[in-house]
Design a protein around this motif. Structure first.
Motif, short mmCIF file in Angstrom:
data_model
loop_
_atom_site.label_atom_id
_atom_site.label_comp_id
_atom_site.label_asym_id
_atom_site.label_seq_id
_atom_site.Cartn_x
_atom_site.Cartn_y
_atom_site.Cartn_z
N LEU A 16 0.83 -1.21 0.00
CA LEU A 16 0.00 0.00 0.00
C LEU A 16 0.87 1.25 0.00
CD1 LEU A 16 -2.72 -0.95 2.63
CD2 LEU A 16 -2.65 -1.50 0.21
N LEU A 17 1.31 1.63 -1.16
CA LEU A 17 2.18 2.79 -1.32
C LEU A 17 1.51 4.05 -0.75
CD1 LEU A 17 4.98 3.05 -2.69
CD2 LEU A 17 3.81 4.03 -4.65
N HIS A 18 2.21 4.77 0.11
CA HIS A 18 1.62 5.99 0.69
C HIS A 18 2.60 7.14 0.67
CE1 HIS A 18 3.89 5.22 4.34
NE2 HIS A 18 3.43 3.98 4.37
N ILE A 58 -0.40 -6.68 -1.36
CA ILE A 58 -0.07 -6.52 -2.78
C ILE A 58 1.11 -7.44 -3.12
CG2 ILE A 58 0.57 -4.85 -4.57
CD1 ILE A 58 -2.09 -4.18 -3.22
#
Lengths: 152, 152
Positions: A16-18, A58
């Motif tokens: 979950l790229l943030h 992911i």
């Protein structure tokens, strides 16, 4: 790339790229200037499963492609399943290794390798950005679960 | 940028950035060639809340910064809260508008505006990439909830 290019190495799971990830990577690259090359090692699914008891949401190939799609990143590679830091350093030959605020174990192991082998590389600790709730994959997951539990 | 630069416009919520988003944006840019400029409009938190009954997990300023951090994206802007497509077209002056496989309503409204105003712009539908589970923010959320429910 010329022989003079400075290479910065960073690593992580990047599930979950943030926004905290982006800031971390930008700061890592900034350590060595705009002409440096930023290489990022992405933790394997099996490694995360072994260390945390559960794999990332992911899959590794998507996590790798997403990180490589960032402008600040020059190359993103999947790591070794047994997190072989010496092999990674041998392969990438970084001038700078950037470690995140939550990467104590990686920092310790990196500094030991650098000292034992007398390597000429700089280990740089990158601070945390803000105290905002959503700069952490686990907090994002927590919010998603909370939303689901309070659904109408 | 010269007066000859072709501008492509795409839009979306981009909550939990995933590989399907990257492929969509790359395909959108490809429609107009490597020298084109890709501008992305990010849906506002309030707009999403109004249309879906619940706001995004990631706040609008982080969603915008993340999309703009992608190499393929030249500029990412927050939209108008009332989704004013005409105002967006007036402001960006795109040559191409790319719509995603799940943007029927946006495609319909865009085509109507183009026809009514006799605009010289191309509306392009971008197909879905693969049938993989994790090319959708809602499926990623579903997997996170499922993991939480089956926790030891």
């Amino acid at each position: 790339m010329t022989a003079m290019t400075v290479t910065v190495l960073a690593s992580g799971v990047f599930d979950l790229l943030h926004y905290g990830h982006i800031r971390f990577l930008e700061e890592a690259k900034r350590q060595a200037g705009p002409d440096s090359r930023l290489v990022v090692i992405i933790a394997r699914d099996r490694t995360v499963r072994r260390l945390k008891g559960r794999g990332p949401v992911i899959p590794e190939d998507h996590r790798r492609a997403l990180v490589e799609a960032l402008e600040v990143v020059d190359e993103a590679l999947l790591g070794y399943e047994d997190v072989d830091l010496e092999a990674v350093i041998e392969r990438i030959r970084p001038d700078v290794i950037a470690v995140g605020y939550d990467q104590d174990e990686i920092e310790r192991r990196t500094r030991r390798i650098v000292e034992e082998r007398g390597l000429k590389l700089r280990v740089v600790r990158i601070g945390r950005f803000g105290k905002e709730d959503l700069n952490s994959s686990s907090k994002i997951k927590g919010k998603i679960v909370e939303n689901w539990r309070s659904r109408p």
